[in-house]
Scaffold this motif. Sequence first.
Motif, PDB file in Angstrom:
ATOM      1  N   ALA A  56      -7.160  -4.844  -9.453  1.00  0.00           N
ATOM      2  CA  ALA A  56      -7.434  -5.643 -10.651  1.00  0.00           C
ATOM      3  C   ALA A  56      -6.155  -5.980 -11.420  1.00  0.00           C
ATOM      4  O   ALA A  56      -6.111  -6.959 -12.162  1.00  0.00           O
ATOM      5  CB  ALA A  56      -8.402  -4.893 -11.556  1.00  0.00           C
ATOM      6  N   ILE A  57      -5.120  -5.156 -11.248  1.00  0.00           N
ATOM      7  CA  ILE A  57      -3.865  -5.347 -11.975  1.00  0.00           C
ATOM      8  C   ILE A  57      -2.924  -6.309 -11.264  1.00  0.00           C
ATOM      9  O   ILE A  57      -2.162  -7.043 -11.912  1.00  0.00           O
ATOM     10  CB  ILE A  57      -3.154  -3.983 -12.172  1.00  0.00           C
ATOM     11  N   MET A  58      -2.963  -6.333  -9.947  1.00  0.00           N
ATOM     12  CA  MET A  58      -2.015  -7.140  -9.170  1.00  0.00           C
ATOM     13  C   MET A  58      -2.075  -8.611  -9.557  1.00  0.00           C
ATOM     14  O   MET A  58      -3.155  -9.145  -9.818  1.00  0.00           O
ATOM     15  CB  MET A  58      -2.301  -6.995  -7.673  1.00  0.00           C
ATOM     16  N   PRO A  59      -0.915  -9.289  -9.570  1.00  0.00           N
ATOM     17  CA  PRO A  59      -0.879 -10.707  -9.939  1.00  0.00           C
ATOM     18  C   PRO A  59      -1.291 -11.636  -8.810  1.00  0.00           C
ATOM     19  O   PRO A  59      -1.158 -12.853  -8.913  1.00  0.00           O
ATOM     20  CB  PRO A  59       0.601 -10.916 -10.307  1.00  0.00           C
ATOM     21  N   PHE A  60      -1.766 -11.084  -7.712  1.00  0.00           N
ATOM     22  CA  PHE A  60      -2.227 -11.879  -6.583  1.00  0.00           C
ATOM     23  C   PHE A  60      -3.468 -11.210  -5.992  1.00  0.00           C
ATOM     24  O   PHE A  60      -3.801 -10.070  -6.336  1.00  0.00           O
ATOM     25  CB  PHE A  60      -1.138 -12.043  -5.514  1.00  0.00           C
ATOM     26  N   LYS A  61      -4.112 -11.920  -5.101  1.00  0.00           N
ATOM     27  CA  LYS A  61      -5.382 -11.453  -4.560  1.00  0.00           C
ATOM     28  C   LYS A  61      -5.183 -10.582  -3.324  1.00  0.00           C
ATOM     29  O   LYS A  61      -4.450 -10.942  -2.399  1.00  0.00           O
ATOM     30  CB  LYS A  61      -6.279 -12.643  -4.188  1.00  0.00           C
ATOM     31  N   VAL A  62      -5.844  -9.419  -3.311  1.00  0.00           N
ATOM     32  CA  VAL A  62      -5.919  -8.580  -2.122  1.00  0.00           C
ATOM     33  C   VAL A  62      -7.369  -8.151  -1.938  1.00  0.00           C
ATOM     34  O   VAL A  62      -8.136  -8.093  -2.899  1.00  0.00           O
ATOM     35  CB  VAL A  62      -5.010  -7.333  -2.222  1.00  0.00           C
ATOM     36  N   GLU A  63      -7.740  -7.867  -0.715  1.00  0.00           N
ATOM     37  CA  GLU A  63      -9.085  -7.391  -0.406  1.00  0.00           C
ATOM     38  C   GLU A  63      -9.017  -5.930   0.044  1.00  0.00           C
ATOM     39  O   GLU A  63      -8.057  -5.518   0.708  1.00  0.00           O
ATOM     40  CB  GLU A  63      -9.716  -8.241   0.692  1.00  0.00           C
ATOM     41  N   LEU A  64     -10.031  -5.169  -0.307  1.00  0.00           N
ATOM     42  CA  LEU A  64     -10.094  -3.754   0.041  1.00  0.00           C
ATOM     43  C   LEU A  64     -11.335  -3.455   0.872  1.00  0.00           C
ATOM     44  O   LEU A  64     -12.399  -4.021   0.627  1.00  0.00           O
ATOM     45  CB  LEU A  64     -10.125  -2.886  -1.224  1.00  0.00           C
ATOM     46  N   MET A  65     -11.168  -2.548   1.816  1.00  0.00           N
ATOM     47  CA  MET A  65     -12.304  -2.111   2.630  1.00  0.00           C
ATOM     48  C   MET A  65     -12.124  -0.638   2.981  1.00  0.00           C
ATOM     49  O   MET A  65     -11.079  -0.231   3.505  1.00  0.00           O
ATOM     50  CB  MET A  65     -12.403  -2.936   3.921  1.00  0.00           C
ATOM     51  N   ALA A  66     -13.107   0.170   2.664  1.00  0.00           N
ATOM     52  CA  ALA A  66     -13.064   1.591   3.003  1.00  0.00           C
ATOM     53  C   ALA A  66     -13.462   1.774   4.464  1.00  0.00           C
ATOM     54  O   ALA A  66     -14.441   1.196   4.929  1.00  0.00           O
ATOM     55  CB  ALA A  66     -13.998   2.380   2.101  1.00  0.00           C
ATOM     56  N   LEU A  67     -12.678   2.592   5.180  1.00  0.00           N
ATOM     57  CA  LEU A  67     -12.965   2.904   6.585  1.00  0.00           C
ATOM     58  C   LEU A  67     -13.131   4.407   6.727  1.00  0.00           C
ATOM     59  O   LEU A  67     -12.218   5.168   6.412  1.00  0.00           O
ATOM     60  CB  LEU A  67     -11.815   2.429   7.478  1.00  0.00           C
ATOM     61  N   HIS A  68     -14.294   4.832   7.188  1.00  0.00           N
ATOM     62  CA  HIS A  68     -14.543   6.267   7.362  1.00  0.00           C
ATOM     63  C   HIS A  68     -15.027   6.536   8.768  1.00  0.00           C
ATOM     64  O   HIS A  68     -16.047   5.996   9.209  1.00  0.00           O
ATOM     65  CB  HIS A  68     -15.583   6.768   6.362  1.00  0.00           C
ATOM     66  N   VAL A  69     -14.267   7.367   9.492  1.00  0.00           N
ATOM     67  CA  VAL A  69     -14.657   7.792  10.832  1.00  0.00           C
ATOM     68  C   VAL A  69     -15.046   9.265  10.733  1.00  0.00           C
ATOM     69  O   VAL A  69     -14.190  10.151  10.676  1.00  0.00           O
ATOM     70  CB  VAL A  69     -13.507   7.590  11.841  1.00  0.00           C
TER      71      VAL A  69
END
Length: 249
Positions: A56-69
């Motif tokens: 939310a703070i970054m001045p550009f867009k990033v996407e996040l995805m949780a990976l659980h094995v």
Amino acid sequence: MASWGKLTFAQKKCVTATGKLMQRTGMVSDGARIGMAISGGVDSFLMLKVLTIRQAIMPFKVELMALHVNPGFDPTSHRPLVDWCAEHGVSAHIELTDYGPRAHTEENRKNSPCFWCAMQRRKRLFELCRDYNLTHLAFGHNADDNVVTFFMNVVQNGRADGLSANEPFFGGNLNVIRPTMLLDKKTVIKAAQQWELPVWENVCPSNGFTKRDEIHEWLRSMWRTDKRIKNNIFNAITRQQVDLTSKKV
């Protein structure tokens, strides 16, 4: 006030130090798609929480995805992660495997159970990054992990190497990052407790009996009576590893 509310000292330190490391090493840029390796322990869950704030703070867009094995010792242990991601709007891939039990059988004769299980899970995480077209794979290693890894490499492999903060894999198609590597374990635990993150216990039968645990206890015995020793070791190794991956200006 931001959507995450007022932060405590420990929480603010986690968010600030993570942002500092990400900026210094050029860890991510606009359009990054970050897969977060979440084991369910305090380190990775803390990283998950902090990265949602940094997003939310970054001045550009990033996407996040949780990976659980899930290694397979408890097929339902990941339920708190499923609920947390749903509540906070975080995409997730949750997968149940049998890597853990298999690591403790005759199938794995040459390696330690932890090494074999970790290798299988790491391989699967790489495959998931490929399948979901992710640009980054983030691990929740902290400063303590970096120090222990450094001494493990010295003792076992004759190499003076710790953990990389930002390292390219597969010809640069994927970057493995460790955004919380500046944080000490004590701060991580405190902030996670204050955020009431639903971490769960590691029920692996080898937990607490690994070479890593042995070296960590040896280090603790050295700095138990003099905190300056711990600070000096942490500062020296952290500077070395971060300098290796800092942006060249």
